[in-house]
Design an enzyme around this catalytic site. Structure first.
Site, PDB file in Angstrom:
ATOM      1  N   GLU A 289       3.357   0.671   1.517  1.00 52.56           N
ATOM      2  CA  GLU A 289       2.258   0.275   0.597  1.00 52.56           C
ATOM      3  C   GLU A 289       2.759  -0.868  -0.265  1.00 52.56           C
ATOM      4  OE1 GLU A 289       0.601   3.723  -1.413  1.00 52.56           O
ATOM      5  OE2 GLU A 289       0.888   4.977   0.354  1.00 52.56           O
TER       6      GLU A 289
ATOM      7  N   GLU B 156       4.092  12.060  -1.405  1.00 47.74           N
ATOM      8  CA  GLU B 156       4.456  12.214  -2.819  1.00 47.74           C
ATOM      9  C   GLU B 156       4.732  13.656  -3.265  1.00 47.74           C
ATOM     10  OE1 GLU B 156       1.304  10.258  -4.992  1.00 47.74           O
ATOM     11  OE2 GLU B 156       1.863   8.306  -4.222  1.00 47.74           O
TER      12      GLU B 156
HETATM   13  C1  GLA Z   1      -0.600   6.178  -3.596  1.00 49.99           C
HETATM   14  C2  GLA Z   1      -1.301   6.559  -2.307  1.00 49.99           C
HETATM   15  C3  GLA Z   1      -2.165   5.445  -1.787  1.00 49.99           C
HETATM   16  C4  GLA Z   1      -3.005   4.840  -2.897  1.00 49.99           C
HETATM   17  C5  GLA Z   1      -2.120   4.425  -4.055  1.00 49.99           C
HETATM   18  C6  GLA Z   1      -2.923   3.834  -5.184  1.00 49.99           C
HETATM   19  O1  GLA Z   1       0.441   5.317  -3.379  1.00 49.99           O
HETATM   20  O2  GLA Z   1      -0.395   6.924  -1.297  1.00 49.99           O
HETATM   21  O3  GLA Z   1      -3.015   5.926  -0.803  1.00 49.99           O
HETATM   22  O4  GLA Z   1      -3.966   5.764  -3.334  1.00 49.99           O
HETATM   23  O5  GLA Z   1      -1.450   5.573  -4.530  1.00 49.99           O
HETATM   24  O6  GLA Z   1      -3.967   3.091  -4.721  1.00 49.99           O
END
Ligand code: GLA
Length: 365
Positions: free
Chosen positions: A260, A154
């Site tokens: 994710e 990020e």
């Molecule tokens: C981001 C992180 C994850 C997690 C999510 C929220 O996407 O990369 O590890 O913490 O936020 O749970």
């Protein structure tokens, strides 16, 4: 479309027992690696049902929290390896591919990583040294055991600018190549990824592609872009997401991992800039507290089915799909932005029942 064909006799036999589905990892073998996030309780063996579903259905794991710098290293240079080691041992015990998440992230970060004892940002030289120390410690400890790392998480915003994180404030864009170089030196055989959310945003994708190209031009290893699949019922547009997945391959040669994946079933909340607007109520924030209406569940299943089919038809690029949590109860969206919401974002429900879109995919009905 490839389907998992089960002989009729086997279906009849299975119909009478609790385990009616084939293992999902076998259903998708040869298409992409199917992984899941594993939480601390599951790593510690305190969630027996969750562990058994995970081991049976998934081929790969990523830790939800235990490898983030703030978790494994509460104070810079002081590590607590208990859960991190257990995580890797868990994967190896059950023959799962073990992935690392994440080395450099501004959030859940060791509080003093980028600051001196007076709370001031440290110098560029010291931050480079600290990054190297942390990355080589983490990657080195699990060399040969962790197959791939999310090296940086990020770092780029939706408008394509770099996030104003402490890492960026001290080192500028250079903190990214430095992180990848340190990771490569610690384990030259490990796959290295850049991971981010909102990859459907065009300006963000452009900036991620430009960053990845610069790494490659400098001869720095990067293997794939992680598309954090945090989604809603109204975003991202699936055609646009598909175009962006393909653009990564076409413009950089890199693969994509959906890292994710969770699609919230709850309405997307937009906070009005109008100061007179009514604040969001508990009912707005948790509309399905008493159960999810069938029509809404159907919409979710249709949309997740379309998303899955898109991943499958792009499996020359999408090498891994990692669902963010074994069952609905495990997912963070139940607790964000307020605790106690009733969401249903992943592939198994709270009773570990496979969602209908998958049963339909497997059995073709
Ligand atoms: C981001 C992180 C994850 C997690 C999510 C929220 O996407 O990369 O590890 O913490 O936020 O749970």
């Amino acid at each position: 479309m490839k389907r998992f064909l089960i002989p009729l006799a086997a279906c009849v036999l299975m119909a009478g027992c609790a385990r009616t589905e084939p293992a999902l990892k076998d259903v998708f073998a040869g298409t992409f690696i199917l992984g899941t996030a594993i939480n601390d309780a599951q790593i510690a063996g305190e969630d027996i049902k969750g562990d058994s579903v995970l081991i049976r259905h998934f081929a790969a794991i990523e830790p939800e929290n235990c490898l983030k710098s703030g978790e494994v290293m509460p104070v810079f240079g002081q590590y607590d390896w208990i859960l991190a080691d257990k995580y890797v041992e868990f994967g190896e015990k059950y023959n799962l591919d073990v992935y690392g998440h994440t080395l450099i992230w501004h959030s859940q970060c060791t509080p003093d990583f980028c600051y001196d004892e007076n709370g001031n940002l440290i110098s560029p030289e010291l931050l480079k040294e600290r990054m190297k120390q942390h990355i080589s410690t983490m990657v080195g400890r699990y060399k040969g055991h962790i197959k791939g790392w999310d090296v940086v998480n990020e770092a780029i915003m939706e408008d394509g600018s770099y996030r104003d994180s402490p890492f960026y404030r001290i080192l500028g864009e250079e903190f990214i190549p430095w992180a990848f170089q340190c990771a490569y030196e610690a384990d030259p055989n490990c796959e290295l990824y850049y991971n981010d959310y909102s990859m459907h945003e065009p300006a963000k994708l452009d900036a991620v592609i430009a960053m990845a190209k610069k790494l490659k031009e400098r001869g720095i290893r990067i293997d794939a872009i992680g598309f954090q699949g945090h989604m809603g019922m109204d975003y991202p547009d699936i055609d646009l997401y598909e175009r962006h997945i393909r653009r990564v391959k076409e413009e950089t040669g890199l693969d994509v991992c959906i890292t994710e994946l969770d699609m919230s079933i709850l309405p997307t909340l937009t906070r009005s800039a109008d100061l007179g607007a009514k604040p969001l109520s508990e009912a707005d924030l948790n509309p399905y507290a008493d159960g999810i209406p069938e029509s809404v569940a159907k919409q979710w299943n249709d949309r997740m089915s379309a998303m899955l089919k898109m991943f499958i038809r792009n499996s020359d690029v999408v090498k891994r799909v990692n669902v963010w949590g074994v069952c609905d109860a495990d997912n963070w969206k139940n607790n964000w932005p307020i605790p106690g919401r009733h969401d249903s974002p992943v592939w198994f429900d709270r009773n570990y029942k496979l969602k209908p879109f998958l049963r339909e995919y497997i059995y073709g009905r």
